[in-house]
Each structure stands twice: as structure tokens, then as C-alpha cells.
Design a protein around this motif. Structure first.
Motif, PDB file in Angstrom:
ATOM      1  N   LEU A  75       0.672  -1.094  -0.036  1.00 25.86           N
ATOM      2  CA  LEU A  75      -0.031  -0.031  -0.036  1.00 25.86           C
ATOM      3  C   LEU A  75       0.916   1.128  -0.071  1.00 25.86           C
ATOM      4  O   LEU A  75       0.621   1.928  -0.779  1.00 25.86           O
ATOM      5  CB  LEU A  75      -0.767   0.181   1.053  1.00 25.86           C
ATOM      6  N   VAL A  76       1.740   1.163   0.840  1.00 21.20           N
ATOM      7  CA  VAL A  76       2.716   2.609   1.012  1.00 21.20           C
ATOM      8  C   VAL A  76       3.561   2.530  -0.397  1.00 21.20           C
ATOM      9  O   VAL A  76       3.678   3.858  -0.724  1.00 21.20           O
ATOM     10  CB  VAL A  76       3.679   2.393   2.295  1.00 21.20           C
ATOM     11  N   THR A  77       3.959   1.317  -0.891  1.00 24.93           N
ATOM     12  CA  THR A  77       4.810   1.675  -2.402  1.00 24.93           C
ATOM     13  C   THR A  77       3.703   2.067  -3.097  1.00 24.93           C
ATOM     14  O   THR A  77       4.120   3.229  -4.054  1.00 24.93           O
ATOM     15  CB  THR A  77       5.168   0.224  -2.748  1.00 24.93           C
ATOM     16  N   GLY A  78       2.621   1.621  -3.377  1.00 27.82           N
ATOM     17  CA  GLY A  78       1.469   2.282  -4.291  1.00 27.82           C
ATOM     18  C   GLY A  78       1.128   3.642  -4.070  1.00 27.82           C
ATOM     19  O   GLY A  78       1.283   4.587  -5.056  1.00 27.82           O
ATOM     20  N   VAL A  79       1.233   4.194  -2.812  1.00 26.31           N
ATOM     21  CA  VAL A  79       0.905   5.512  -2.546  1.00 26.31           C
ATOM     22  C   VAL A  79       2.065   6.567  -2.773  1.00 26.31           C
ATOM     23  O   VAL A  79       1.749   7.553  -3.589  1.00 26.31           O
ATOM     24  CB  VAL A  79       0.495   5.611  -1.105  1.00 26.31           C
ATOM     25  N   TYR A  80       3.281   5.979  -2.502  1.00 25.64           N
ATOM     26  CA  TYR A  80       4.491   7.018  -2.859  1.00 25.64           C
ATOM     27  C   TYR A  80       4.735   6.862  -4.501  1.00 25.64           C
ATOM     28  O   TYR A  80       5.217   8.000  -4.949  1.00 25.64           O
ATOM     29  CB  TYR A  80       5.693   6.799  -2.134  1.00 25.64           C
ATOM     30  N   MET A  81       4.523   5.855  -5.168  1.00 21.43           N
ATOM     31  CA  MET A  81       4.561   5.827  -6.494  1.00 21.43           C
ATOM     32  C   MET A  81       3.507   6.856  -7.126  1.00 21.43           C
ATOM     33  O   MET A  81       3.765   7.610  -8.264  1.00 21.43           O
ATOM     34  CB  MET A  81       4.308   4.467  -7.002  1.00 21.43           C
ATOM     35  N   MET A  82       2.225   6.844  -6.790  1.00 18.73           N
ATOM     36  CA  MET A  82       1.231   7.994  -7.156  1.00 18.73           C
ATOM     37  C   MET A  82       1.989   9.219  -6.916  1.00 18.73           C
ATOM     38  O   MET A  82       1.640  10.123  -7.584  1.00 18.73           O
ATOM     39  CB  MET A  82      -0.068   7.646  -6.233  1.00 18.73           C
ATOM     40  N   THR A  83       2.249   9.542  -5.685  1.00 17.56           N
ATOM     41  CA  THR A  83       3.018  10.848  -5.385  1.00 17.56           C
ATOM     42  C   THR A  83       4.005  11.232  -6.308  1.00 17.56           C
ATOM     43  O   THR A  83       4.078  12.413  -7.002  1.00 17.56           O
ATOM     44  CB  THR A  83       3.529  10.766  -3.951  1.00 17.56           C
ATOM     45  N   LEU A  84       4.948  10.056  -6.602  1.00 22.54           N
ATOM     46  CA  LEU A  84       6.367  10.386  -7.623  1.00 22.54           C
ATOM     47  C   LEU A  84       5.543  11.018  -8.840  1.00 22.54           C
ATOM     48  O   LEU A  84       5.897  11.727  -9.496  1.00 22.54           O
ATOM     49  CB  LEU A  84       7.129   9.084  -7.854  1.00 22.54           C
ATOM     50  N   THR A  85       4.307  10.244  -9.298  1.00 24.19           N
ATOM     51  CA  THR A  85       4.004  10.364 -10.735  1.00 24.19           C
ATOM     52  C   THR A  85       3.287  11.760 -10.644  1.00 24.19           C
ATOM     53  O   THR A  85       3.382  12.690 -11.487  1.00 24.19           O
ATOM     54  CB  THR A  85       2.876   9.353 -10.990  1.00 24.19           C
ATOM     55  N   ALA A  86       2.613  12.183  -9.623  1.00 23.73           N
ATOM     56  CA  ALA A  86       1.890  13.535  -9.470  1.00 23.73           C
ATOM     57  C   ALA A  86       3.035  14.389  -9.573  1.00 23.73           C
ATOM     58  O   ALA A  86       2.751  15.551 -10.216  1.00 23.73           O
ATOM     59  CB  ALA A  86       1.183  13.408  -7.901  1.00 23.73           C
ATOM     60  N   GLY A  87       4.024  14.453  -8.910  1.00 26.30           N
ATOM     61  CA  GLY A  87       5.221  15.296  -8.756  1.00 26.30           C
ATOM     62  C   GLY A  87       5.704  15.681 -10.286  1.00 26.30           C
ATOM     63  O   GLY A  87       5.963  16.603 -10.696  1.00 26.30           O
ATOM     64  N   ALA A  88       5.946  14.306 -10.990  1.00 26.96           N
ATOM     65  CA  ALA A  88       6.381  14.587 -12.338  1.00 26.96           C
ATOM     66  C   ALA A  88       5.439  15.480 -13.315  1.00 26.96           C
ATOM     67  O   ALA A  88       5.971  16.211 -14.123  1.00 26.96           O
ATOM     68  CB  ALA A  88       6.743  13.182 -12.872  1.00 26.96           C
ATOM     69  N   THR A  89       4.044  15.039 -13.050  1.00 26.15           N
ATOM     70  CA  THR A  89       3.069  15.662 -13.949  1.00 26.15           C
ATOM     71  C   THR A  89       2.831  17.141 -13.708  1.00 26.15           C
ATOM     72  O   THR A  89       2.933  17.845 -14.467  1.00 26.15           O
ATOM     73  CB  THR A  89       1.674  15.079 -13.499  1.00 26.15           C
ATOM     74  N   ALA A  90       3.168  17.563 -12.267  1.00 24.39           N
ATOM     75  CA  ALA A  90       3.034  19.098 -11.898  1.00 24.39           C
ATOM     76  C   ALA A  90       4.321  19.782 -12.510  1.00 24.39           C
ATOM     77  O   ALA A  90       3.863  20.751 -12.905  1.00 24.39           O
ATOM     78  CB  ALA A  90       3.101  19.097 -10.366  1.00 24.39           C
ATOM     79  N   ALA A  91       5.517  19.159 -12.466  1.00 26.18           N
ATOM     80  CA  ALA A  91       6.537  19.726 -13.093  1.00 26.18           C
ATOM     81  C   ALA A  91       6.530  19.910 -14.278  1.00 26.18           C
ATOM     82  O   ALA A  91       6.834  21.121 -14.933  1.00 26.18           O
ATOM     83  CB  ALA A  91       7.759  19.103 -12.619  1.00 26.18           C
ATOM     84  N   ALA A  92       6.126  18.965 -15.118  1.00 26.36           N
ATOM     85  CA  ALA A  92       5.997  19.247 -16.618  1.00 26.36           C
ATOM     86  C   ALA A  92       5.061  20.244 -17.097  1.00 26.36           C
ATOM     87  O   ALA A  92       5.188  21.080 -17.972  1.00 26.36           O
ATOM     88  CB  ALA A  92       5.470  17.625 -17.336  1.00 26.36           C
ATOM     89  N   ALA A  93       3.897  20.439 -16.210  1.00 26.49           N
ATOM     90  CA  ALA A  93       2.673  20.958 -16.542  1.00 26.49           C
ATOM     91  C   ALA A  93       3.008  22.582 -16.104  1.00 26.49           C
ATOM     92  O   ALA A  93       2.592  23.543 -16.707  1.00 26.49           O
ATOM     93  CB  ALA A  93       1.220  20.703 -15.665  1.00 26.49           C
ATOM     94  N   VAL A  94       3.596  22.885 -15.049  1.00 24.70           N
ATOM     95  CA  VAL A  94       3.945  24.010 -14.424  1.00 24.70           C
ATOM     96  C   VAL A  94       5.148  24.749 -15.129  1.00 24.70           C
ATOM     97  O   VAL A  94       5.355  25.994 -15.086  1.00 24.70           O
ATOM     98  CB  VAL A  94       4.228  24.118 -12.978  1.00 24.70           C
TER      99      VAL A  94
END
Length: 438
Positions: free
Chosen positions: A167-186
Motif C-alpha cells: 500500500l505504501v509503495t503504491g501511494v508513494y509511486m502515485m505521489t512520484l507520478t503526481a510530482g512529475a506531472t506537476a513539474a511538466a505542466a507548470v
């Protein structure tokens, strides 16, 4: 999510309902800690892990979105730009392999604090220079911090969340992906608002600095317990040698081929869309779309992999999505851009799949550690070819057909390796001759 018992070393596979670690292994060093303090420590470490995860791709995807501006600003050739986009894989292969050795000399929290400080300093310094060489060196410093954190996070999840690793691995991987998304968009809007690409890259240094804070208490009080965990990892590699097994090499090839395409996409997709006629802002948003759609995939893929006995259908489905996306980008990059982005995101689900498979193909925590270290270091070494070859092919041909053909060849290698790792089996059963541990 119930708060974890902080400081539980992951030296053996956890069992449901296991008691907390003995007080001597508690990283607080106080001898005993009440339940409320353990809960507070657990939540603080969870927040710390998620903040670190937010930083693990931002420095790269922001550069991908602003690569044209950086090339012009620093007078980079296409080949030099390819070197810049290859740096992440080089750093992850080299520095990632040395992380277990570093953990045996520093506690994991202390090392993570140093990694985030390196990431912060590197991101600040690289936007203050007009020299291409200094930009490369300071980018390498930032990426060294990410490389170490890449290896440390799974280790820390096992240490502090032994009963909730999935569960924690899945959550931190989602967070990693969200950070990559935000950086590319912003990145592009920030650069345009400030009038310089430097702001679009440099703003992420603040996020890295914030990620240091939750780990400072643990870094100041941990030492012996974490180093003992590191020494256990050294003995794990002595007992299991994935490099002498067919499964170990198949895992490394799958990880490497997938990472090769992922870094090529992060580094060059926005440029491809610009060449197809999209505005820079829209090209950055399309790149962000790949990572944004990957957020739910990052959580769902480990769950699906755990429930399926045989992963062949999953491997082939991901291959089909990537194949259609590459062909679409080659022949109709503008007309079907949104569809290609969706299919690319599905195909990139191979990354959470291989990370989940590392745990599924080992019986023990020792085997998992050995397989993870081999898979990631060899895999990232293979991945260094991606952005560099794509950059060279694009510069020499003036188009995107040859680079996308190269990615299709890599996808074929990935699929072949995926078929090998799809069948349930364990690295311990294919254990090669013993090797010396560090």
C-alpha cells in the motif's frame, strides 16, 4: 491507514500481526517509546516519504518541458542535449549501485537528508550559470541526490512500514507520478511568467528543501540500528546472485528497456509535439498528460500484478498500447495527439509493474533486496541509451521516424524479457554461486 511502528528493521519478510521491534532497534534511541509517539513518528515519516517522492522526477520532467529554451539559452547542440537527457539514467545506474555501501556507513535517514540537500543545491546552481559544462555538472549533483533516494525509499518503506509495504509503495509511486506531472505542466508557464527558463527549473529546489525537514529528527537520532540493517543487506547480496540467473537478467532487461523509453519520452516528447506544430504550453501539457494518467496506473498496477498468477496478458497489453502510440506519433503526431498520450501512459504502466514484480519474484526480504539492486543498477545502465540515441537520430535525420523506430526495437526486447518474468517463480530457486558481500 493506521500509523506504522517506526523503526522496525526489515531484515526478514514481515508476517501479519508481528510484534513491534524490540526497543533496542528503535531509531529514537530512547529505549522505549509509547504508542502515541510511535504513531506521531510514523505519520511524520510517511509525510517525509511522500515529500521525497514528489521530488524524484520533477527535476527531469521540468527540464524536458523546457529543453528547447535551455538548448537556446546555453547554446547546446542536439547531441549535448541528448547528454543532458541521458544524465538521469547514468546517475541512477552509478550512484544507485553505491547506495547500499553508503547505508552501511550512514543511517538511511541521514543519507536521505544528504541526498535531498544535494538535490536542492544542484537545482539552484544549475539555473545560475551560463556555462553548458557547469549546467551538466550541477545537474549531475541534483540527479545524484535523486539516485540515492530512489534506492532508499523502498528500503525505508520495508523498515518503517513492514506490514503495509504494498500500500505504501503504491501511494508513494502515485505521489512520484503526481510530482512529475506537476513539474511538466507548470515549468513552461512559470518560465513564461518570469521571462526566463531558469525560474521554470529553479522553483523545484524549494520543494526539495522542504522534503529535508520531516527527516531531520530521524537523521539526528538514528545510527546503529539503520547501519545494522544495511549490513543485513550486504549479507543478502552474498547469498543471492541475480546476475547469475536467467530471471535476474530478464528482470534487468525489462526494467532497462522500459526505463530507456521512459527517459526518452520525458526528454523529447514535448520537442516532438512542438515540431508537430503545438505551442510550447500545449506541448508541455501533453507531456504532463502522460504522467498525469499514470497516477492511478501507479496504484492499480501493483494490485493487479499481485492478484494475477501469470503476467503474460498484462505484459502484452502494455506492449500493444506502447506500439500503437509510437506508430501514431510517427505518422499522425498532431491529429491523434491525445490518443497517443493516453496509450503512452498505459504503456508506461510497465514501470510500476516491474517494481511490483521485484517483490513477487523473491521469497524473502534478502532475495528482494538483491534482486532490486541488480535490476535497477543494470536496468538504469541500459536506459542511458534512450535519450542519447533518440537525440542523435533526431539530429541526424531531422525527423522522428528513426527515433520512434528505435523505441519500437527497445519495446520488442522489453516484451521478450516480460514473457520470461511473467511466469511465477522465485530468484532464490535460481540462485547462482555465492559472491562476496560488501
Amino acid at each position: 491507514m493506521t500509523p506504522p511502528t517506526a523503526g522496525t528493521p526489515a531484515t526478514a519478510a514481515p508476517t501479519a500481526g508481528a510484534a513491534p521491534a524490540a526497543s533496542g532497534d528503535n531509531p529514537t534511541g530512547n529505549g522505549s517509546v509509547d504508542g502515541a509517539e510511535r504513531a506521531r513518528t510514523g505519520w511524520l515519516l510517511l509525510v517525509g516519504m511522500l515529500l521525497v517522492a514528489l521530488n524524484l522526477r520533477a527535476a527531469m520532467t521540468s527540464l524536458g518541458a523546457l529543453l528547447d529554451e535551455v538548448r537556446v539559452g546555453l547554446a547546446l547542440s542536439g547531441t549535448m542535449a541528448g547528454v543532458v537527457t541521458t544524465l538521469p539514467a547514468v546517475a541512477f545506474a552509478g550512484l544507485g549501485a553505491t547506495t547500499p555501501w553508503l547505508v552501511r556507513r550512514l543511517s538511511a535517514p541521514r543519507l536521505l537528508v544528504l541526498a535531498m540537500i544535494a538535490l536542492t543545491i544542484g537545482q539552484v546552481l544549475r539555473v545560475l550559470t551560463d556555462s553548458a559544462v557547469v549546467f551538466l555538472v550541477t545537474s549531475a549533483l541534483a540527479l545524484a541526490g535523486i539516485a540515492v533516494a530512489n534506492i532508499l525509499l523502498p528500503m525505508l518503506v520495508k523498515q518503517y512500514f513492514p506490514h503495509r509495504t504494498g500500500l505504501v509503495t503504491g501511494v508513494y509511486m502515485m505521489t512520484l507520478t503526481a510530482g512529475a506531472t506537476a513539474a511538466a505542466a507548470v515549468a513552461v508557464p512559470v518560465a513564461h511568467a518570469s521571462g526566463s527558463w531558469r525560474a521554470g527549473l529553479g522553483v523545484w529546489a524549494a520543494l526539495a528543501a522542504v522534503a529535508v525537514l520531516p527527516w531531520l529528527p530521524a537523521a539526528l537520532r538514528t545510527g546503529g540500528a539503520a547501519r545494522r540493517t544495511g549490513r543485513h543487506g550486504g549479507r543478502a547480496r552474498a547469498r543471492t546472485s541475480p546476475g547469475r540467473t536467467r530471471l535476474g537478467w530478464a528482470m534487468a532487461l525489462y526494467f532497462g528497456a522500459q526505463s530507456l523509453s521512459a527517459y526518452a519520452i520525458m526528454g523529447w516528447l514535448a520537442v516532438l509535439f512542438r515540431d508537430a506544430g503545438f505551442r510550447p504550453q500545449d506541448a508541455g501539457l501533453l507531456l504532463a498528460g502522460v504522467t498525469a494518467l499514470g497516477v492511478p496506473i501507479a496504484l492499480l498496477m501493483p494490485v493487479m500484478a499481485g492478484r494475477l498468477g501469470d503476467l503474460r496478458l498484462l505484459v502484452l497489453a502494455l506492449t500493444a498500447a506502447s506500439s500503437v502510440a509510437y506508430l501514431g506519433l510517427a505518422f499522425a503526431p498532431r491529429g491523434g495527439a491525445v490518443l497517443w498520450v493516453v496509450l503512452l501512459a498505459l504503456g508506461q504502466g510497465a514501470f510500476p509493474l516491474i517494481l511490483a514484480t521485484i517483490g513477487l519474484r523473491a521469497r524473502t526480504a534478502d532475495g528482494t533486496a538483491a534482486l532490486s539492486a541488480f535490476t535497477q543498477s543494470v536496468g538504469y545502465l541500459i536506459a542511458t541509451l534512450g535519450p542519447l540515441v533518440v537525440g542523435i537520430l533526431h539530429e541526424s535525420t531531422g525527423g522522428w521516424t528513426a527515433p520512434l523506430g528505435f523505441l519500437l526495437v527497445a519495446l520488442a526486447v522489453q516484451t521478450g524479457a516480460g514473457i520470461v518474468i511473467a511466469r511465477p517463480r522465485y530468484i532464490e530457486d535460481e540462485r547462482g554461486p555465492a559472491v562476496a558481500g560488501g
